[in-house]
Design a protein around this motif. Structure first.
Motif, mmCIF file in Angstrom:
data_model
loop_
_atom_site.group_PDB
_atom_site.id
_atom_site.type_symbol
_atom_site.label_atom_id
_atom_site.label_comp_id
_atom_site.label_asym_id
_atom_site.label_seq_id
_atom_site.Cartn_x
_atom_site.Cartn_y
_atom_site.Cartn_z
ATOM 1 N N PRO A 22 -2.739 -10.222 -21.511
ATOM 2 C CA PRO A 22 -2.791 -9.092 -21.949
ATOM 3 C C PRO A 22 -2.829 -7.741 -21.830
ATOM 4 O O PRO A 22 -3.118 -7.672 -20.945
ATOM 5 C CB PRO A 22 -4.156 -9.474 -23.135
ATOM 6 N N GLU A 23 -1.925 -7.314 -22.830
ATOM 7 C CA GLU A 23 -2.231 -5.343 -22.780
ATOM 8 C C GLU A 23 -3.709 -5.472 -22.031
ATOM 9 O O GLU A 23 -3.760 -4.100 -21.026
ATOM 10 C CB GLU A 23 -1.884 -4.693 -23.699
ATOM 11 N N TYR A 24 -4.538 -5.445 -23.172
ATOM 12 C CA TYR A 24 -5.910 -4.573 -22.133
ATOM 13 C C TYR A 24 -6.850 -5.992 -22.057
ATOM 14 O O TYR A 24 -6.821 -7.058 -23.143
ATOM 15 C CB TYR A 24 -6.701 -3.811 -24.138
ATOM 16 N N LYS A 25 -7.157 -6.209 -21.010
ATOM 17 C CA LYS A 25 -7.926 -7.067 -20.385
ATOM 18 C C LYS A 25 -9.353 -7.947 -20.239
ATOM 19 O O LYS A 25 -9.874 -8.442 -19.656
ATOM 20 C CB LYS A 25 -6.891 -7.321 -18.884
ATOM 21 N N GLY A 26 -9.910 -6.478 -21.548
ATOM 22 C CA GLY A 26 -11.675 -6.841 -21.081
ATOM 23 C C GLY A 26 -11.862 -8.296 -22.030
ATOM 24 O O GLY A 26 -13.042 -8.989 -21.194
ATOM 25 N N SER A 27 -11.122 -8.286 -22.079
ATOM 26 C CA SER A 27 -12.164 -9.813 -23.088
ATOM 27 C C SER A 27 -11.075 -10.847 -21.855
ATOM 28 O O SER A 27 -12.365 -12.030 -22.062
ATOM 29 C CB SER A 27 -11.408 -10.610 -25.059
ATOM 30 N N THR A 28 -10.060 -11.449 -21.714
ATOM 31 C CA THR A 28 -10.080 -11.993 -21.202
ATOM 32 C C THR A 28 -10.760 -11.454 -19.641
ATOM 33 O O THR A 28 -11.525 -13.305 -19.827
ATOM 34 C CB THR A 28 -8.893 -11.583 -20.350
ATOM 35 N N PHE A 29 -11.044 -11.121 -19.227
ATOM 36 C CA PHE A 29 -12.142 -11.251 -17.530
ATOM 37 C C PHE A 29 -13.286 -11.608 -18.484
ATOM 38 O O PHE A 29 -14.081 -11.648 -17.424
ATOM 39 C CB PHE A 29 -11.897 -9.863 -16.979
ATOM 40 N N ARG A 30 -13.815 -10.863 -19.196
ATOM 41 C CA ARG A 30 -15.374 -11.474 -20.049
ATOM 42 C C ARG A 30 -15.685 -13.002 -19.748
ATOM 43 O O ARG A 30 -16.640 -13.286 -19.518
ATOM 44 C CB ARG A 30 -15.868 -10.355 -20.818
ATOM 45 N N GLY A 31 -14.196 -13.061 -20.797
ATOM 46 C CA GLY A 31 -14.292 -14.414 -20.959
ATOM 47 C C GLY A 31 -14.880 -15.937 -19.625
ATOM 48 O O GLY A 31 -14.991 -16.537 -20.052
ATOM 49 N N VAL A 32 -13.265 -15.355 -18.945
ATOM 50 C CA VAL A 32 -13.847 -16.218 -17.893
ATOM 51 C C VAL A 32 -15.006 -16.746 -16.678
ATOM 52 O O VAL A 32 -15.258 -17.168 -16.009
ATOM 53 C CB VAL A 32 -12.211 -16.350 -16.709
ATOM 54 N N PHE A 33 -15.937 -14.901 -17.448
ATOM 55 C CA PHE A 33 -16.702 -14.023 -15.763
ATOM 56 C C PHE A 33 -17.362 -15.002 -16.565
ATOM 57 O O PHE A 33 -18.254 -15.497 -16.062
ATOM 58 C CB PHE A 33 -16.764 -13.116 -15.834
ATOM 59 N N GLY A 34 -17.819 -15.064 -17.593
ATOM 60 C CA GLY A 34 -19.077 -15.989 -18.529
ATOM 61 C C GLY A 34 -18.946 -16.945 -18.729
ATOM 62 O O GLY A 34 -20.296 -17.942 -17.886
ATOM 63 N N THR A 35 -18.111 -18.345 -18.457
ATOM 64 C CA THR A 35 -17.927 -19.423 -18.362
ATOM 65 C C THR A 35 -18.243 -19.345 -16.860
ATOM 66 O O THR A 35 -18.732 -20.627 -16.313
ATOM 67 C CB THR A 35 -16.821 -20.087 -18.816
ATOM 68 N N ALA A 36 -17.801 -18.847 -15.998
ATOM 69 C CA ALA A 36 -17.787 -19.428 -14.531
ATOM 70 C C ALA A 36 -19.139 -18.872 -13.903
ATOM 71 O O ALA A 36 -19.832 -19.877 -13.324
ATOM 72 C CB ALA A 36 -16.914 -18.761 -13.545
ATOM 73 N N PHE A 37 -19.640 -17.990 -14.114
ATOM 74 C CA PHE A 37 -21.219 -17.386 -14.320
ATOM 75 C C PHE A 37 -22.368 -18.700 -14.432
ATOM 76 O O PHE A 37 -22.743 -18.886 -14.216
ATOM 77 C CB PHE A 37 -21.212 -16.456 -14.818
ATOM 78 N N LYS A 38 -21.629 -19.391 -15.756
ATOM 79 C CA LYS A 38 -22.981 -20.246 -16.833
ATOM 80 C C LYS A 38 -22.607 -21.378 -15.540
ATOM 81 O O LYS A 38 -23.607 -21.673 -15.196
ATOM 82 C CB LYS A 38 -22.800 -20.334 -17.923
#
Length: 318
Positions: A22-38
């Protein structure tokens, strides 16, 4: 007083396949990071953390489900403990990427979680293998880490594919009162949307006293939660003096954005103020707060990269 431990880690990554982001990528990166961190730190793999017996000792809970621990004397209405991280996504608005394209994002860590940096690193490694962005031919494109910079140096050992034991953690402190450098003009740029409430409604303008209120709220909550406690500041006096600073010029606009929350199964508003604004007045006592908040992000949804401020140009009084 030692202050707040502050770590800034800039990751350089390379795509293994073409990607659409997406144009602003904050939600995309936060989403994959949260899932992977858990996935990286969760030992018992409970569907939720509520009934997990390890809840009080789990790094995932510390990072993503921080309990309310703020009771400020400042009356700035801090209603929740801030997360001990900010994820600043790639700056580019580019959406179509080719295989081999590189991109950067920055992870900010506050407090003792800096000592657990390798868990964050492994989470991003796993996120890279899982993939990011839209599915292409049935799967999300993967990426891999090629470098990490912290404190002005690389902390990534390419021969092992792991971070070194070195990092650029620094201590941030808050000072009150005028500085030796007199400032009467400052140019502020909102590098990502700034979203905050005043009198229980989302603001669409940024008079200086509201900027100061947002900065003091951010500093106060972070220092209470992850440092030595609330800074000894004259909150009332600062806000009264901030109201005397005028807006000399502004080019602000409303940045519309929303994200889909998988946990809440609905779209969430994330819109905020963007653009540039110039303030004039007796500013020197406020400059330490602007300087420190340029490192912290301010306002709501900072974990998604919102509220990044910077690009200051000071005009010194004669």
């Amino acid at each position: 007083m030692k202050g707040l431990q502050y770590g800034k880690y800039t990751f350089t990554c390379k795509l293994d396949a073409p990607a659409i982001l997406p144009e602003y990528k904050g939600s995309t990166f936060r989403g994959v990071f949260g899932t992977a961190f858990k996935h990286a730190v969760c030992a018992l793999k409970h569907p939720t953390c509520d009934d997990c017996p390890l809840r009080r000792h789990c790094l995932y809970t510390v990072v993503f489900e921080t309990p309310l621990a703020v009771s400020p004397k400042s009356d700035l209405r801090v209603s929740a403990t801030p997360h001990p991280f900010v994820l600043q996504p790639p700056k580019t608005r580019k959406q179509n990427f080719a295989q081999g394209d590189a991109f950067q994002f920055t992870l900010l860590l506050f407090g003792e979680v800096n000592a657990q940096f390798r868990y964050f690193f492994h989470a991003f490694q796993e996120a890279g293998m899982t993939g990011i962005g839209k599915r292409i031919n049935g799967r999300r494109p993967s990426f891999h880490i090629i470098d990490i910079h912290s404190g002005g140096q690389s902390i990534y050992a390419s021969e092992t594919g792991l971070p070194t034991n070195e990092n650029g953690v620094e201590w941030l402190t808050v000072t009150s009162g005028s500085t030796s450098e007199k400032t009467d003009r400052v140019h502020l740029t909102l590098k990502s949307p700034l979203r905050f409430k005043f009198k229980n409604r989302i603001e669409r303008d940024l008079p200086f006293h509201l900027l100061v209120r947002a900065m003091l709220r951010r500093i106060s909550s972070l220092f209470i939660a992850y440092a030595d406690g609330e800074p000894n500041l004259d909150y009332k006096g600062l806000l009264e003096r901030a109201e005397k600073v005028r807006t000399a010029k502004k080019h602000l606009f409303w940045h519309d954005w929303e994200r889909y929350s998988n946990r809440q199964k609905q779209r969430m508003p994330m819109s905020g103020i963007a653009g540039d604004i110039v303030y004039e007045g007796e500013l020197d006592e406020f400059m330490p707060f602007i300087d420190i908040c340029s490192k912290l992000n301010i306002g709501k949804n900072t974990a998604f990269g919102l509220g990044k401020i910077g690009c200051f140009r000071h005009s010194i009084m004669s």
